[in-house]
Motif scaffolding. Structure first.
Motif, PDB file in Angstrom:
ATOM      1  N   GLU A  31       0.839  -1.191   0.000  1.00 11.37           N
ATOM      2  CA  GLU A  31       0.000   0.000   0.000  1.00 11.37           C
ATOM      3  C   GLU A  31       0.874   1.241   0.000  1.00 11.37           C
ATOM      4  N   ALA A  32       0.340   2.326  -0.496  1.00 11.50           N
ATOM      5  CA  ALA A  32       1.082   3.587  -0.558  1.00 11.50           C
ATOM      6  C   ALA A  32       1.494   4.023   0.846  1.00 11.50           C
ATOM      7  N   GLY A  33       2.718   4.469   0.991  1.00 12.15           N
ATOM      8  CA  GLY A  33       3.202   5.031   2.245  1.00 12.15           C
ATOM      9  C   GLY A  33       3.871   4.058   3.191  1.00 12.15           C
ATOM     10  N   VAL A  34       3.839   2.759   2.900  1.00 10.64           N
ATOM     11  CA  VAL A  34       4.440   1.774   3.812  1.00 10.64           C
ATOM     12  C   VAL A  34       5.940   2.009   3.936  1.00 10.64           C
ATOM     13  N   LEU A  35       6.609   2.156   2.810  1.00 17.08           N
ATOM     14  CA  LEU A  35       8.056   2.355   2.838  1.00 17.08           C
ATOM     15  C   LEU A  35       8.413   3.664   3.539  1.00 17.08           C
ATOM     16  N   THR A  36       7.616   4.688   3.345  1.00 18.95           N
ATOM     17  CA  THR A  36       7.848   5.972   4.007  1.00 18.95           C
ATOM     18  C   THR A  36       7.754   5.833   5.519  1.00 18.95           C
ATOM     19  N   ARG A  37       6.759   5.082   5.985  1.00 18.52           N
ATOM     20  CA  ARG A  37       6.613   4.878   7.432  1.00 18.52           C
ATOM     21  C   ARG A  37       7.791   4.104   8.010  1.00 18.52           C
ATOM     22  N   ILE A  38       8.258   3.097   7.278  1.00 22.77           N
ATOM     23  CA  ILE A  38       9.397   2.310   7.756  1.00 22.77           C
ATOM     24  C   ILE A  38      10.661   3.169   7.775  1.00 22.77           C
ATOM     25  N   ALA A  39      10.901   3.916   6.707  1.00 25.37           N
ATOM     26  CA  ALA A  39      12.084   4.792   6.659  1.00 25.37           C
ATOM     27  C   ALA A  39      12.005   5.848   7.757  1.00 25.37           C
ATOM     28  N   GLY A  40      10.815   6.374   8.001  1.00 21.02           N
ATOM     29  CA  GLY A  40      10.631   7.364   9.063  1.00 21.02           C
ATOM     30  C   GLY A  40      10.930   6.798  10.432  1.00 21.02           C
ATOM     31  N   LEU A  41      10.540   5.546  10.666  1.00 19.76           N
ATOM     32  CA  LEU A  41      10.842   4.874  11.932  1.00 19.76           C
ATOM     33  C   LEU A  41      12.354   4.826  12.161  1.00 19.76           C
ATOM     34  N   PHE A  42      13.095   4.433  11.128  1.00 19.02           N
ATOM     35  CA  PHE A  42      14.545   4.349  11.244  1.00 19.02           C
ATOM     36  C   PHE A  42      15.154   5.737  11.445  1.00 19.02           C
ATOM     37  N   ALA A  43      14.659   6.712  10.704  1.00 14.99           N
ATOM     38  CA  ALA A  43      15.193   8.079  10.805  1.00 14.99           C
ATOM     39  C   ALA A  43      14.953   8.665  12.197  1.00 14.99           C
ATOM     40  N   ARG A  44      13.761   8.465  12.746  1.00 12.57           N
ATOM     41  CA  ARG A  44      13.446   8.996  14.076  1.00 12.57           C
ATOM     42  C   ARG A  44      14.359   8.417  15.155  1.00 12.57           C
ATOM     43  N   ARG A  45      14.778   7.210  14.953  1.00 12.48           N
ATOM     44  CA  ARG A  45      15.634   6.561  15.943  1.00 12.48           C
ATOM     45  C   ARG A  45      17.123   6.719  15.625  1.00 12.48           C
ATOM     46  N   GLY A  46      17.414   7.417  14.560  1.00 10.38           N
ATOM     47  CA  GLY A  46      18.804   7.705  14.208  1.00 10.38           C
ATOM     48  C   GLY A  46      19.558   6.523  13.636  1.00 10.38           C
ATOM     49  N   PHE A  47      18.847   5.571  13.019  1.00  8.88           N
ATOM     50  CA  PHE A  47      19.511   4.410  12.441  1.00  8.88           C
ATOM     51  C   PHE A  47      19.597   4.553  10.932  1.00  8.88           C
ATOM     52  N   ASN A  48      20.674   4.045  10.394  1.00  7.87           N
ATOM     53  CA  ASN A  48      20.902   4.099   8.958  1.00  7.87           C
ATOM     54  C   ASN A  48      20.486   2.775   8.328  1.00  7.87           C
ATOM     55  N   ILE A  49      19.925   2.843   7.154  1.00  8.67           N
ATOM     56  CA  ILE A  49      19.668   1.654   6.352  1.00  8.67           C
ATOM     57  C   ILE A  49      20.764   1.629   5.295  1.00  8.67           C
ATOM     58  N   GLU A  50      21.655   0.637   5.360  1.00 10.61           N
ATOM     59  CA  GLU A  50      22.788   0.583   4.433  1.00 10.61           C
ATOM     60  C   GLU A  50      22.407   0.040   3.063  1.00 10.61           C
ATOM     61  N   SER A  51      21.403  -0.815   3.026  1.00  6.19           N
ATOM     62  CA  SER A  51      20.956  -1.406   1.770  1.00  6.19           C
ATOM     63  C   SER A  51      19.457  -1.628   1.867  1.00  6.19           C
ATOM     64  N   LEU A  52      18.768  -1.371   0.753  1.00  3.03           N
ATOM     65  CA  LEU A  52      17.316  -1.486   0.749  1.00  3.03           C
ATOM     66  C   LEU A  52      16.851  -1.964  -0.619  1.00  3.03           C
ATOM     67  N   ALA A  53      16.054  -3.026  -0.620  1.00  2.00           N
ATOM     68  CA  ALA A  53      15.470  -3.537  -1.861  1.00  2.00           C
ATOM     69  C   ALA A  53      14.015  -3.878  -1.574  1.00  2.00           C
ATOM     70  N   VAL A  54      13.143  -3.444  -2.463  1.00  2.24           N
ATOM     71  CA  VAL A  54      11.704  -3.664  -2.282  1.00  2.24           C
ATOM     72  C   VAL A  54      11.132  -4.210  -3.583  1.00  2.24           C
ATOM     73  N   GLY A  55      10.264  -5.201  -3.454  1.00  4.83           N
ATOM     74  CA  GLY A  55       9.607  -5.732  -4.640  1.00  4.83           C
ATOM     75  C   GLY A  55       8.451  -6.627  -4.253  1.00  4.83           C
ATOM     76  N   PRO A  56       7.641  -6.982  -5.243  1.00  8.45           N
ATOM     77  CA  PRO A  56       6.499  -7.855  -4.968  1.00  8.45           C
ATOM     78  C   PRO A  56       6.961  -9.200  -4.406  1.00  8.45           C
ATOM     79  N   ALA A  57       6.193  -9.736  -3.466  1.00  7.20           N
ATOM     80  CA  ALA A  57       6.484 -11.050  -2.894  1.00  7.20           C
ATOM     81  C   ALA A  57       5.670 -12.110  -3.635  1.00  7.20           C
ATOM     82  N   GLU A  58       5.597 -13.278  -3.057  1.00  5.75           N
ATOM     83  CA  GLU A  58       4.935 -14.401  -3.714  1.00  5.75           C
ATOM     84  C   GLU A  58       3.410 -14.277  -3.774  1.00  5.75           C
ATOM     85  N   GLN A  59       2.817 -13.463  -2.911  1.00  2.90           N
ATOM     86  CA  GLN A  59       1.369 -13.264  -2.906  1.00  2.90           C
ATOM     87  C   GLN A  59       1.033 -11.888  -3.476  1.00  2.90           C
TER      88      GLN A  59
END
Length: 172
Positions: free
Chosen positions: A12-40
């Motif tokens: 759904e729209a905004g899921v990745l933004t919420r996850i990235a925001g969670l990491f940013a608020r806590r001061g954590f870096n995401i070194e690598s990120l890949a997103v794509g459709p799963a099996e369902q």
């Protein structure tokens, strides 16, 4: 230590933004990120590499589960997995260096996807260590540009740890 997290989310729209925001608020870096459709249909898989100790990762996992649309979070760092990345490199290639570069391309099971008078674009996929090794070998020719995907990974159903098997082969 770097941890690899596999996160299943509702697509759904905004899921990745919420996850990235969670990491940013806590001061954590995401070194690598890949997103794509799963099996369902309607489910996406997010694979991310995050630095931190076990306690930090456990806390981040708990926080991720609090987000709506997050279905499953799994730390697959120590679980036998198949891991891959894709990288494109544009490297200087003069007439005198081109044959040596092409030899390296063959050794690394990469392929040339574009040729010009003074450069080559090379495509390589494999485990992250292979990417680092190829970059080190091509540095002497002059790397102009690099584009690299994030790591993707799936847990091996067989449970076979190929890294462990490689270490046994090295001893023989």
């Amino acid at each position: 230590m770097k941890h690899t997290l596999s996160v299943l989310v509702e697509d759904e729209a905004g899921v990745l933004t919420r996850i990235a925001g969670l990491f940013a608020r806590r001061g954590f870096n995401i070194e690598s990120l890949a997103v794509g459709p799963a099996e369902q249909i309607g489910i996406s898989r997010i694979t991310m590499v995050v630095p931190g100790d076990d306690a930090v990762i456990e806390q981040l996992t708990k926080q991720l589960y609090k987000l709506i649309n997050v279905l499953k979070v799994q730390d697959i760092t120590t679980i036998p997995c198949v891991e891959r990345e894709l990288m494109l490199l544009k490297v200087n290639a003069t007439a005198s260096t081109r044959s040596e570069i092409l030899e390296l391309v063959q050794i690394f099971r990469a392929k040339v996807v574009d040729v010009s008078d003074d450069s080559l674009i090379i495509e390589v996929s494999g485990d992250p260590g292979k990417m680092v090794a190829l970059v080190q070998m091509l540095n002497k020719f002059g790397i102009r540009e690099i584009a690299r995907t994030g790591k993707i990974a799936l847990v091996r159903e067989s449970g076979v740890n190929t890294e462990y098997l490689k270490s046994l082969e090295a001893r023989v």
